[in-house]
Design an enzyme around this catalytic site. Structure first.
Site, PDB file in Angstrom:
ATOM      1  N   GLU A  66       0.843  -1.261   0.022  1.00  0.00           N
ATOM      2  CA  GLU A  66       0.023  -0.100  -0.050  1.00  0.00           C
ATOM      3  C   GLU A  66       0.824   1.212   0.113  1.00  0.00           C
ATOM      4  O   GLU A  66       0.455   2.248  -0.773  1.00  0.00           O
ATOM      5  CB  GLU A  66      -1.105   0.051   1.207  1.00  0.00           C
ATOM      6  CG  GLU A  66      -1.910   1.231   1.402  1.00  0.00           C
ATOM      7  CD  GLU A  66      -2.732   1.227   2.403  1.00  0.00           C
ATOM      8  OE1 GLU A  66      -3.671   1.968   2.477  1.00  0.00           O
ATOM      9  OE2 GLU A  66      -2.916   0.201   3.278  1.00  0.00           O
ATOM     10  N   HIS A 100       8.435   9.581 -18.190  1.00  0.00           N
ATOM     11  CA  HIS A 100       7.993   8.484 -17.601  1.00  0.00           C
ATOM     12  C   HIS A 100       7.711   7.389 -18.231  1.00  0.00           C
ATOM     13  O   HIS A 100       7.534   7.572 -19.817  1.00  0.00           O
ATOM     14  CB  HIS A 100       6.688   8.715 -16.870  1.00  0.00           C
ATOM     15  CG  HIS A 100       6.722   9.648 -15.672  1.00  0.00           C
ATOM     16  ND1 HIS A 100       5.649   9.973 -14.934  1.00  0.00           N
ATOM     17  CD2 HIS A 100       7.573  10.562 -15.206  1.00  0.00           C
ATOM     18  CE1 HIS A 100       6.129  10.853 -14.070  1.00  0.00           C
ATOM     19  NE2 HIS A 100       7.375  11.059 -14.065  1.00  0.00           N
ATOM     20  N   GLU A 102       5.426   5.173 -18.961  1.00  0.00           N
ATOM     21  CA  GLU A 102       4.196   5.241 -20.008  1.00  0.00           C
ATOM     22  C   GLU A 102       4.224   6.085 -20.993  1.00  0.00           C
ATOM     23  O   GLU A 102       3.901   5.944 -22.361  1.00  0.00           O
ATOM     24  CB  GLU A 102       3.263   5.414 -19.017  1.00  0.00           C
ATOM     25  CG  GLU A 102       2.867   4.408 -18.026  1.00  0.00           C
ATOM     26  CD  GLU A 102       3.208   5.055 -16.713  1.00  0.00           C
ATOM     27  OE1 GLU A 102       2.756   4.947 -15.473  1.00  0.00           O
ATOM     28  OE2 GLU A 102       4.531   5.622 -16.603  1.00  0.00           O
ATOM     29  N   CYS A 130       0.264   8.578 -13.707  1.00  0.00           N
ATOM     30  CA  CYS A 130       0.138   9.956 -13.148  1.00  0.00           C
ATOM     31  C   CYS A 130      -0.657  10.444 -14.419  1.00  0.00           C
ATOM     32  O   CYS A 130      -1.206   9.975 -15.085  1.00  0.00           O
ATOM     33  CB  CYS A 130       1.347  10.766 -13.253  1.00  0.00           C
ATOM     34  SG  CYS A 130       2.062  10.882 -14.621  1.00  0.00           S
TER      35      CYS A 130
END
Length: 237
Positions: A66, A100, A102, A130
């Site tokens: 988490e 990034h 992606e 993001c």
């Protein structure tokens, strides 16, 4: 493999005779313009393909905890299946210093595989995108009508923030199938994209492992995956 920001090294030149203030200012302005032009022409990152992820890096970066303290990279493993029956695989890695992973994949890598025939892409990513990367993904889906995209993520990035939640809803409404990684997904990525870590013997010589070790799930993998599944369902419902 990693995405590294390109850096230009200064070129050493012979010493020149002293200049007056006016000439020095003109030269400084010209040099500044040249350096600015050079920086604009350099690509912001370098994409390297073909290698597998070291096992220790995969186990750390893809762990679906988490709180992801210290996990400051994004790893993206992709499979591209074209209508001609061709399958391409690779992975990208970033350090959050320039582009990034992606953004690099959907801007620079994917377009070379898109054609008028259907293209099915599955990306296994260490964390969800993001806001900027989500916008890039949505634009890509709107642009390439033959693209079918599935994004499978290990963790949700800052999922409590309203802008992030809206960005995730945006990519799903654009046509992306978004889901959390399960044990079967980890096994698949391990087999397709991971290599054993290099082990050194007493003399510092690398030992070549005879076979790749088996993936050993951590104790709370399924529990964490269920937790994230519930959070994601709340976001995109």
């Amino acid at each position: 493999m990693s995405l590294k920001q390109n850096k230009s090294e200064p070129i050493k030149t012979p010493e020149e005779p002293p200049q007056n203030a006016e000439n020095a200012a003109e030269n400084a302005e010209e040099n500044g313009e040249e350096k600015k032009k050079e920086q604009e022409e350099l690509p912001p990152f370098e994409v390297v393909e073909g290698s597998r992820i070291p096992a220790s890096s995969f186990m750390f970066q893809f762990k679906n905890v988490e709180y992801s303290s210290g996990r400051n990279k994004t790893l993206l493993c992709y499979t591209v299946e074209r209508g001609e029956g061709q399958i391409f695989r690779g992975y990208l890695e970033d350090e959050h210093v320039s582009a990034h992973a992606e953004d690099a994949f959907f801007t620079n890598v994917l377009p070379q595989y898109v054609s008028s025939n259907p293209v099915a892409v599955t990306c296994y990513v260490s964390s969800s995108p993001c806001i900027n990367c989500a916008a890039c993904i949505a634009r890509c889906l709107r642009r390439y009508k033959t693209l079918k995209l599935q994004l499978v993520v290990a963790r949700l990035f800052q999922w409590e923030e309203s802008e992030i939640r809206g960005a995730l809803r945006g990519i799903t409404s654009a046509g992306c199938k978004l889901r959390m990684m399960k044990t079967a997904d980890y096994l698949h990525v391990w087999q397709q994209f991971v290599e054993p870590d290099i082990i050194l013997d007493d003399e510092g010589i690398a030992e070549q492992p005879s076979e790749q070790g088996a993936f050993i799930p951590w104790e709370d993998l399924d529990e964490n995956a269920k937790y994230y599944e519930e959070r994601l369902a709340e976001i995109i419902r």
